[in-house]
Write a protein that holds these residues in place. Sequence first.
Motif, short mmCIF file in Angstrom:
data_model
loop_
_atom_site.label_atom_id
_atom_site.label_comp_id
_atom_site.label_asym_id
_atom_site.label_seq_id
_atom_site.Cartn_x
_atom_site.Cartn_y
_atom_site.Cartn_z
N GLY A 519 19.42 9.36 9.12
CA GLY A 519 18.05 9.19 9.57
C GLY A 519 17.40 7.88 9.17
N HIS A 520 18.15 6.98 8.53
CA HIS A 520 17.59 5.68 8.17
C HIS A 520 17.59 4.74 9.37
CE1 HIS A 520 17.40 6.26 3.81
NE2 HIS A 520 18.60 6.82 3.86
N GLU A 521 16.57 3.91 9.44
CA GLU A 521 16.62 2.74 10.31
C GLU A 521 17.13 1.58 9.47
OE1 GLU A 521 13.66 -0.29 12.76
OE2 GLU A 521 13.05 1.80 12.45
N VAL A 522 18.19 0.93 9.92
CA VAL A 522 18.80 -0.18 9.18
C VAL A 522 18.57 -1.46 9.96
CG1 VAL A 522 20.90 -1.13 8.15
CG2 VAL A 522 20.54 1.36 8.19
N THR A 523 17.95 -2.44 9.31
CA THR A 523 17.66 -3.72 9.95
C THR A 523 18.47 -4.81 9.26
OG1 THR A 523 15.40 -3.00 10.44
CG2 THR A 523 15.85 -5.37 10.56
N VAL A 524 19.30 -5.49 10.03
CA VAL A 524 20.13 -6.57 9.48
C VAL A 524 19.38 -7.88 9.64
CG1 VAL A 524 22.34 -7.76 9.61
CG2 VAL A 524 22.21 -5.30 10.12
N ARG A 525 19.15 -8.57 8.53
CA ARG A 525 18.42 -9.84 8.54
C ARG A 525 19.38 -11.01 8.68
NH1 ARG A 525 13.36 -8.05 9.52
NH2 ARG A 525 12.78 -6.40 8.04
N ASP A 526 19.00 -11.97 9.49
CA ASP A 526 19.84 -13.16 9.65
C ASP A 526 19.79 -14.04 8.40
OD1 ASP A 526 20.79 -12.60 12.19
OD2 ASP A 526 19.01 -13.44 13.14
N ARG A 527 18.65 -14.09 7.75
CA ARG A 527 18.50 -14.94 6.57
C ARG A 527 18.79 -14.15 5.30
NH1 ARG A 527 12.73 -17.63 6.55
NH2 ARG A 527 13.60 -18.43 4.61
N THR A 528 19.40 -14.83 4.33
CA THR A 528 19.56 -14.23 3.01
C THR A 528 18.22 -14.28 2.30
OG1 THR A 528 20.14 -16.35 2.01
CG2 THR A 528 21.94 -15.00 2.88
N TRP A 529 18.13 -13.59 1.16
CA TRP A 529 16.91 -13.67 0.38
C TRP A 529 17.22 -13.73 -1.10
CZ3 TRP A 529 17.44 -9.13 3.56
CH2 TRP A 529 17.75 -7.95 2.88
N GLY A 530 16.25 -14.23 -1.83
CA GLY A 530 16.39 -14.33 -3.29
C GLY A 530 17.07 -15.60 -3.74
N ASN A 531 16.98 -15.84 -5.03
CA ASN A 531 17.61 -16.99 -5.68
C ASN A 531 17.75 -16.64 -7.15
OD1 ASN A 531 18.70 -19.50 -6.15
ND2 ASN A 531 16.79 -20.64 -5.84
#
Length: 563
Positions: A519-531
């Motif tokens: 039941g989760h919606e999973v969204t794949v991001r093109d950009r990475t995040w964090g450092n």
Amino acid sequence: MIRTVNAILIGLLATLAVAAIAEQGPERAAISSSHELATEAGAEILDKGGNAFDAAVAVSAALAVVEPESSGAGGGGFWLLHRASEDVSVMVDGRETAPAAATEDMYLDEAGEVDRDRAVNGALAGGIPGAPAAWVHIAEKYGTLPLSELLAPAIRLAENGFPVDAKYQALINYRAHVMMRWPETAAIFLPGGEVPEIGATIRNPDLAVTLRALAEQGRDGFYSGEVARKLVEGVQAAGGIWTLADFAGYEVAEREPIRTDYRGYELITASPPSSGGIAIAQMLEIVEPFDLAGMSSADRVHLLAEAMRRAYRDRALYLGDPDFVDIPTRMLLSEDYAAGLRTTLRLDRATPSSMLAADPSRLGTESTDTTHFSLMDDQGNIVSATLTVNLPFGAAFAPPGTGVLVNNEMDDFSAKPGEPNAYGLIGFSANAIEPGKRMLSSMSPTIVRGENRTAVIGTPGGSRIITMVLLGILDFIDGNGPESWVSLPRFHHQYLPDEISIERGALDDATIAALEEKGHEVTVRDRTWGNMHGVMWHHDSGELEAAHDPRWASGGAVVVELD
């Protein structure tokens, strides 16, 4: 098991679990920061005999010069300090504050809607900076070298310049159109009115003058006198509301960190106005009874996402500036409360966030473009520091003659009940704008101590900071080192929007399909995040490890051999 720990129990835990740590430091030092020139500045101070706190001031000030997209003298942050000789930890709160003339509806237009441009761009968007006051405070109370020596590397970098790297170029591309509104600002950061090429030199002589005044006069060099006058007059001329009284009245706060324990490890982490420590503690308490290591990838991500969902819901409900909001910390960190949250969790099905509805009279929000560094000296003193100006290059405005970019942290308040900020976080009265109030943050500098190893960890990343640090902590407890923590694929849930967001490639197709089946919606991001930046100390051998996030090549991580 996680619990709120009183002062007596903290002392007992320290005596039983880390007695050996206090006897002897690691005999070397380690630094990991988001820019190699800032790391070099810290190493220079350590080589001169400074301690971790001296080096932290040098690293912070150098980052203010070479990474203006992420922190600066016009911003703020949290410095989590651990003094080994006394086994004492404290969080130095240099978070920005709302000006005295700020009002709850100051960013609403005539129709009662949030004017996002006013909230994030230009002089009206800035809170009163806290970073310079924090540098002075740390140097005077915890350091050993004069402030003038600690700021010398940053002054050199401002005068002589630093080369543009890929991170600077990418983020100034994002903000250049705003910066061009103020020609004197653009002249510093966009020489010739163009986004600079990688390798081009950026000089900021006005910032060197500002830093020199701070070095020579201490706090007064920034918060009163000529520098303060230029800052205030420049902001007011551009439509802002800063006053000299706001600057004179700014105070650093020292706060007791959030302390919890999990599977034999003691966590020392950020306290409000950071939401990070309480949220991390809650998430760990929720998942504590489960065998995470023995789960399938889909079940593990599902369980952690459900814990994230509930912690972020409570973040919105209860957290804000502790000087203005009565935060039920004991309840939020209690075993019984976590057990209650756990009863609402199904292992076979996602819980829609709408079924965990928050009381809109109590909801709160947050911050991001940010930086972090982790540092340990040869005596075992530790600094975990996360610093910010919010969006890349803050408000994209520098008062003429100062070289200081104004933050846009006022957007971390709730400008209107229920209206998302720049990072999709909603807010209500707990984080409403009030004069002198500190805006809520997700910055989560953290120290994790076990019988045989100590970790220093943190990252930028806005609302995702908390979940990134959570995943890094779990990886450390699983036995891995900083190269692993900083490289981990990342996933995140923040209650609203109701989705698991992941970095591209972080989860395989089968895991994503299994999560969607739950039941989760999973969204794949093109950009990475964090450092992320991490340091680890092996107590028995004295070995130190340091690592910086491979997502950005500009970082610097070193183990420093001291004479």
